[in-house]
Every structure is written in C-alpha cells, then in structure tokens.
Design an enzyme around this catalytic site. Structure first.
Site, PDB file in Angstrom:
ATOM      1  CE  LYS A  35       0.881   1.213   1.349  1.00 43.87           C
ATOM      2  NZ  LYS A  35      -0.555   1.319   1.687  1.00 43.87           N
ATOM      3  NE  ARG A 135      -6.830  -0.151   6.941  1.00 39.51           N
ATOM      4  CZ  ARG A 135      -5.908  -0.604   5.643  1.00 39.51           C
ATOM      5  NH1 ARG A 135      -5.160  -1.470   6.213  1.00 39.51           N
ATOM      6  NH2 ARG A 135      -5.783   0.353   4.872  1.00 39.51           N
ATOM      7  CE1 TYR A 260      20.688 -22.563  16.446  1.00 39.36           C
ATOM      8  CE2 TYR A 260      20.197 -21.731  14.639  1.00 39.36           C
ATOM      9  CZ  TYR A 260      21.154 -21.653  15.640  1.00 39.36           C
ATOM     10  OH  TYR A 260      22.217 -20.888  15.997  1.00 39.36           O
ATOM     11  CG  MET A 308      20.205 -13.523  12.802  1.00 40.51           C
ATOM     12  SD  MET A 308      21.289 -12.768  14.149  1.00 40.51           S
ATOM     13  CE  MET A 308      19.870 -13.083  15.692  1.00 40.51           C
TER      14      MET A 308
HETATM   15  C1  LIG Z   1      -1.080   0.819   0.533  1.00 42.12           C
HETATM   16  C2  LIG Z   1      -2.337   1.277  -0.115  1.00 42.12           C
HETATM   17  C3  LIG Z   1      -2.693   1.395  -1.598  1.00 42.12           C
HETATM   18  C4  LIG Z   1      -1.701   0.313  -2.415  1.00 42.12           C
HETATM   19  O1  LIG Z   1      -2.378  -0.961  -2.030  1.00 42.12           O
HETATM   20  P1  LIG Z   1      -1.776  -1.885  -2.983  1.00 42.12           P
HETATM   21  O2  LIG Z   1      -2.441  -3.504  -2.528  1.00 42.12           O
HETATM   22  O3  LIG Z   1      -0.284  -2.352  -2.636  1.00 42.12           O
HETATM   23  O4  LIG Z   1      -1.961  -1.753  -4.406  1.00 42.12           O
HETATM   24  C5  LIG Z   1      -3.787   1.787  -1.912  1.00 42.12           C
HETATM   25  N1  LIG Z   1      -4.513   2.631  -1.066  1.00 42.12           N
HETATM   26  C6  LIG Z   1      -4.269   3.025   0.125  1.00 42.12           C
HETATM   27  C7  LIG Z   1      -5.072   3.822   1.091  1.00 42.12           C
HETATM   28  C8  LIG Z   1      -3.107   2.238   0.599  1.00 42.12           C
HETATM   29  O5  LIG Z   1      -2.925   2.441   2.251  1.00 42.12           O
END
Ligand SMILES: *Cc1c(COP(=O)(O)O)cnc(C)c1O
Length: 363
Positions: A35, A135, A260, A308
């Site tokens: 992802k 969730r 800054y 930046m």
């Molecule tokens: C992102 C995700 C993972 C992977 O998690 P990591 O901590 O990066 O290994 C596994 N399962 C679901 C549902 C996720 O959203």
C-alpha cells in the site's frame, strides 16, 4: 547539475527481506503489502521486489489495477475492502480480492449478486474480525452471523478469516496483549471453515508460534522495524537510502545560533554543514538536534531546525568534510528506525513521506 538529493531503492534487499519473512512463517503463504506506493518505494519496484510473494496486498484501487496492467498474475487483496457498490465491478474486472468488514458491504454484495453470479464472478473475500483494535471488522459475537450471511451470497467464492493486531510489537501490553486478541479471534471464529490470515510484520517477527495460513508482512519487507528497536536486529536490510551532499559550510563562534528560530546555539566554536535536504523532501521537520546523520560515512548529528530545503549538521569533529561530502539521512549505514525514533515517529511514516521531488534510482 541536479540538486544532489537522491533516494536509492534496493530491490534485491526487498527480495531478501521477503525471503526472511517466508522463512519465519513456515507453512504460511505471504502477502507482500505494498500500500501507499510500496511504503514510498514505488509500486512497480515493490512488485518486482515481491515477485516471490503469494499475493500482493494494498488499499488503493487505482494501484491494484496498475499491478494487473504491469502483469501481476497472482492474487491481489484490497485490505480496506471496497468503498461502494461500483467497486465490485472493478474487482470483477481485475480479479481483485477484498476485505469485508461491515454490514453495508454485505448489502452491496447481496444486491449485486444476481448480476455478478450470472457472469460467473466469484469473489475471494476476507472476512475481518475486530478483536480489539476497534478500527474495521465485525465483533467476535457478530462474526459467525456475518460469515453465514456472506457464505449465502451467490457471487462469493472462498472466505478467509482475518484480523489485525494492535500490539503485536508489545507482548505484555497492559490493555490489549496479542494473546487476548488471539483468544477473541479463536472464540469468534470457532467452528468456521476457511483459512486464517493474522500476522503483520510484528506477528511474523515476534510470534512465530502463531498459526496463520496467510501472513501480511509490510514494514519488515522494507527493512523497517514494526516497533521498538531497529530492523537490522532481525537480519532485515534497508531498502531505501536517502542521501544528499554538503552544499555549504559555516564556521561559527560560540553563542551563534543556527537556522530558523535560532533554536540551536553553539557552545563553542563550531563547523556547521548545510545539507540539501529539508522537510519538503520528506525529512521530518520535528527531528530535534542530535538526530543522527552520516557525513562521508561518519556519524554526526543534526543541529538547528530542519527547514524546507535544507538542514544543518555538526561538522566540528569532521575536519575533512567539505562541499560535496556525501550525507546519508537514512538507509544503508543508518537505520531509518533510529532517525524515526529520534523524531518521535516510526520508519513507516518517513518512508511513506518521501517527497515526489526527490529523484529515485535503484541500486
Ligand atoms: C498495513 C497492513 C499490514 C502490514 O503491516 P506492517 O506493520 O507494515 O507489517 C498488514 N495487514 C493490514 C490489514 C494492513 O493494513
């Protein structure tokens, strides 16, 4: 000459990290989680890095389609499910699997089923249980009913039973230890057929006793730690190295400030190097003075506020460093987890935030 900042992606290291994930999950099949454009590494690169995975898992429909267009033939799983009834047609068109986590999704499936079944569409779906993360997913008590309802839909093929751990990196979590989530999962899934999909990276690395037919490693494949220390302790290799160069040097007197807000003040005479990398490149602005940085392979520290396009480092003990000296912000030689911990975040966020203006090469 281009601005010297560069991200180098190590596709071979992705392959090796995946091999390690598989070795730590004997008997299980592995999704390569890519992802967020492969955690900032680039979708196509991650696809090549995870060529040996049994499937690829992600969140974004457009990238799922891209994976098919790039020639990925094995399963693709949409971890966040589908967001409306029209998505079912995309899933059918590109042979995409998805998580099912709420009653609305069941309704959409039921409504589309006659038409899809006529086209001989069968979705392989992943029924998600909420075992305490709160969730996505059905509660353990509602799970069997959701399973029965899903099984009865004509366009449904296989159903995998899935949950996600909140604290797999913290075995003794006072509120929700992984053991409690597993107990809830076993209770909610008792007697139901189907493969089990449980472990994320933390599960794979820290709970090898766990029986999971499918594992879903993400961060470990990118050489990042899922929590706590650094990933090299697990034998994982960095897959993203962010480098730049010193583009300016200032010799300052005791009491002079840097950057800054004039937040950093030199205690004695100091040599300060200016690095072409700032928060618009994805380096965290919140990183405090003391955050590790390599100059010519030697460890030194960030000083002053990250701006930046630039950040400043202490060159006082590096007399050989000068304009053009190579700087490593994270990656090979400097675990991204160390930088993340110093900045109060996690390696995941740093990888994902790599800005599009940073040129990327493979090496
Ligand atoms: C992102 C995700 C993972 C992977 O998690 P990591 O901590 O990066 O290994 C596994 N399962 C679901 C549902 C996720 O959203």
């Amino acid at each position: 000459m281009p601005r010297p900042i560069l991200a180098t992606i190590h596709v071979d290291s992705m392959k090796q990290n995946l091999a390690l994930a598989k070795a730590k999950s004997p008997g299980a099949r592995a999704w390569g989680v890519l992802k967020a454009n492969g955690y900032g590494h680039g979708l196509e690169r991650a696809m090549r890095g995870f060529a040996d995975a049994d499937g690829l898992a992600l969140i974004e429909f457009d990238n799922a389609i891209k994976l098919r267009e790039l020639g990925w033939k094995k399963p693709i799983l949409l971890l966040e499910g589908f967001f409306g009834p029209a998505d079912l047609h995309t899933m059918a068109g590109y042979d995409l699997q998805a998580a099912v986590h709420c009653n609305e999704q069941l309704e959409w499936l039921e409504a589309a089923a006659p038409q899809l079944a006529e086209r001989r569409i069968r979705f392989d779906l992943h029924l998600k249980m909420n075992t305490g993360m709160n969730r996505l997913g059905f509660t353990p008590d509602a799970f069997a009913a959701a399973h029965a309802r899903l099984s009865a839909i004509a366009c449904v093929g296989s159903i995998t039973l899935m949950t996600h751990f909140a604290n797999a990196d913290d075995i003794d979590h006072p509120l929700l230890p992984i053991g409690e989530q597993i107990r809830r999962f076993e209770q909610g899934a008792a007697g139901l057929p189907g493969l089990r999909s449980l472990s994320n990276s933390a599960g794979v690395l820290l709970h090898q006793d766990l029986k999971s037919d499918w594992v879903r490693p993400g961060i470990m494949l990118y050489g990042g730690s899922p929590g706590g220390g650094t990933a090299d302790a697990f034998g994982l290799q960095p897959t993203m190295t962010l480098t730049s160069e010193i583009i300016g040097v200032q010799d300052i007197a005791a009491g002079e400030a840097v950057g800054y807000g004039s937040r950093f003040q030199a205690e004695g005479p100091m040599r300060v190097g200016v690095v072409a990398c700032g928060y618009a490149d994805g380096y965290p602005r919140v990183a405090p003075a003391g955050t590790p940085v390599l100059v010519d392979g030697v460890r030194t520290r960030l000083v002053g506020r990250v701006s930046m396009d630039m950040l400043t480092v202490d060159l006082t003990d590096l007399p050989q460093a000068r304009l053009g000296s190579k700087v490593t912000l994270w990656g090979q030689g400097l675990p991204i987890d160390e930088v993340a911990i110093s900045a109060g975040t996690i390696g995941y966020e740093l990888m994902c935030a790599l800005a599009t203006r940073v040129p990327v090469v493979e090496g």
